[in-house]
Enzyme design. Structure first.
Site, PDB file in Angstrom:
ATOM      1  N   GLU A 134     -11.658  16.948  21.311  1.00 23.63           N
ATOM      2  CA  GLU A 134     -12.455  18.091  20.844  1.00 23.63           C
ATOM      3  C   GLU A 134     -13.773  18.121  21.584  1.00 23.63           C
ATOM      4  OE1 GLU A 134     -13.323  18.515  16.645  1.00 23.63           O
ATOM      5  OE2 GLU A 134     -11.254  18.017  16.121  1.00 23.63           O
ATOM      6  N   GLU A 139     -11.255  11.970  13.240  1.00 25.51           N
ATOM      7  CA  GLU A 139     -12.624  11.698  12.788  1.00 25.51           C
ATOM      8  C   GLU A 139     -12.675  11.048  11.400  1.00 25.51           C
ATOM      9  OE1 GLU A 139     -14.814  15.376  13.073  1.00 25.51           O
ATOM     10  OE2 GLU A 139     -14.529  15.533  15.222  1.00 25.51           O
TER      11      GLU A 139
END
Ligand code: IFM
Length: 471
Positions: free
Chosen positions: A373, A178
């Protein structure tokens, strides 16, 4: 009826939505969120250690120590993973352990990851290592952090050290987790470490994180010939509240550009989106790009990791001032679509996962996808008998896995799913109050208790499919 007396056909009856053979089932964590032991074996401070010391930066004054004490209890945690039947474990390596202060290699830091990786392999659990999940050595932040192009080369040195020790036995590496959060939460809104609120710095961080990704990919190709490599992005479907409103459509385009396309396009297509180049020109994007950068950044991936939690529904509102992640967009309102909320205040939106995956499939060059995720924080209750019947988390998982399956039916090349997170852990600025784990952690005793969701997920893994009735 106990499992052991059921016939195979009974079980077949109950399992619907089978996943493709070889589908990877895992769970994820990150170093700073679980390891603790932040001052041992030569580790230096990261930006998160420093951030946690700032009054009010992290709720309840929580810090990275002892977290879940995983650094000392990793054997017990691997045993738990094996008991649940995980096929893969996604974790991150802490740069400040491997090259403290961003400097010389610290073999004791690498020793820990070697012990962890070997233990996983002994238990037939594939180690999926992420090089960077937000814990930049503080000493490098003091030299400009991700705003400094040199940090990308220091990252390459760090990756080199990891690969020389572990390159022969880790099958999958991701360069970054991320990068959006590192750039925008870290340098624009400042709600994450290093807590800076400078739009130009955030734009510089975007480019230098991408450059570092490219350098990391090149290092894996050179030093870990058998490993697969890629990057993990947090992607959101973005919809205009009123699709007929040009103003709403405009903010949706900009939010999508800065959330998704600013990373996807350079990595998968070798160029920044033209509308982002224009939008971010006043913040210096073009000047940052040197010859050869985009070739490095767009080196072919073996996999793209998708982190999915929810979508954005946006409208054009009143102009505001103050720090924001949405650089140059002062009027975006984020609206509710009326779905139930998790304990993070995030809407539960499984169809958005289908949208994200199908978009990647339809709009970008082919690449194998993994959901690296997906998960939810809930206020878990420990019953009198010590069990945690987290039915809300099971429903969340079930709905998102059904969505993942739907995406596969649409032709998406989806090859794996990692629940976030294996353990309750340090949820960044929220501290320890938000519990995402399928395994409960008592932070006083460090006792681990698998929640009902862990058992449910374990059965999904064993069946390689979902129960016919929704969870
Ligand atoms: O805990 C984080 C993780 O570190 C990155 N992705 C989102 C999770 C939940 O907020």
């Amino acid at each position: 009826m106990p499992d052991e007396v059921r016939s195979t056909s009974d079980v077949e009856e109950e399992v619907a939505h089978r996943f493709p053979p070889g589908f990877v089932w895992g769970a994820a964590t990150a170093a700073f969120q679980i390891e603790g032991s932040t001052t041992v074996d030569g580790r230096s401070d990261s930006i998160w250690d420093e951030f946690c010391r700032r009054p009010g930066a992290v709720k309840a004054g929580d810090t990275g120590d002892p977290a879940t004490d995983h650094y000392r209890q990793y054997e017990r945690d691997v045993a738990l993973m094996a008991e649940l039947g995980l096929g893969a474990y996604r974790f991150s390596i802490a740069w400040p352990r491997v090259r403290p202060d961003g400097g010389a290699v610290n073999q004791r830091g690498l020793d820990f990851y070697e012990r962890l990786v070997d233990r996983l392999l002994e238990n037939n659990i594939a180690p999926w290592a992420t090089f960077y999940h937000w814990d930049l050595p503080q000493a490098l932040e003091e030299r400009g952090g991700w705003t400094n192009r040199d940090t990308a080369y220091r990252y390459a040195d760090y990756v080199d050290a990891v690969l020389r020790r572990l390159g022969d036995r880790v099958p999958v590496y991701t360069t970054f987790n991320e990068p959006w959060c590192s750039a925008f939460l870290g340098y624009a809104s400042g709600i994450h470490a290093p807590g800076r609120t400078e739009p130009r710095a955030a734009v510089a961080a975007v480019h230098h994180l991408l450059l570092a990704h490219g350098l990391g990919m090149a290092a894996v190709r050179e030093l870990a010939l058998k490993a697969d490599a890629g990057v993990t992005l947090n992607l959101f479907p973005v919809a205009a509240a009123d699709p007929d409103s040009p103003a709403d459509r405009e903010v949706a385009r900009l939010v999508d550009g800065m959330q998704n396309r600013i990373f996807l396009d350079p990595v998968l297509c070798g160029q920044y989106p033209p509308d982002m180049v224009e939008h971010l020109a006043p913040y210096g994007l073009v000047e940052l790009i040197k010859e050869g950068d985009l070739d490095l950044i767009s080196a072919p991936l073996d996999l793209l990791g998708v982190n999915y939690y929810r979508g954005h529904l946006v409208a054009a509102g009143e102009p505001r001032t103050g720090p924001t992640d949405w650089i140059g967009v002062d009027n975006v309102d984020f609206l509710s679509s009326g779905m139930p909320l998790t304990d993070s205040g995030w809407e539960v939106q499984p169809p958005g996962l289908v949208d994200v995956l199908v978009r990647l499939h339809e709009e970008y060059p082919p690449v194998a996808l993994h959901i690296t995720e997906n998960g939810a924080a809930y206020r878990d209750v420990i019953d009198a008998d010590g069990t945690i019947n987290d039915l809300d988390r099971i429903a969340f998982l079930d709905a998102h896995l059904r969505a993942a399956h739907t995406a596969i039916e649409h032709g998406v090349d989806l090859r794996g799913y990692f629940y976030w997170s294996l353990l309750d852990n340090f949820e960044w600025a929220e501290g320890y109050a938000k519990r995402f784990g399928i395994v409960h952690v008592d932070y006083t005793t460090q006792l681990r208790t698998p929640k009902r969701s862990a058992r449910w997920y374990s059965k999904v893994i064993a069946d390689n499919g979902l129960p016919r009735a929704a969870g």
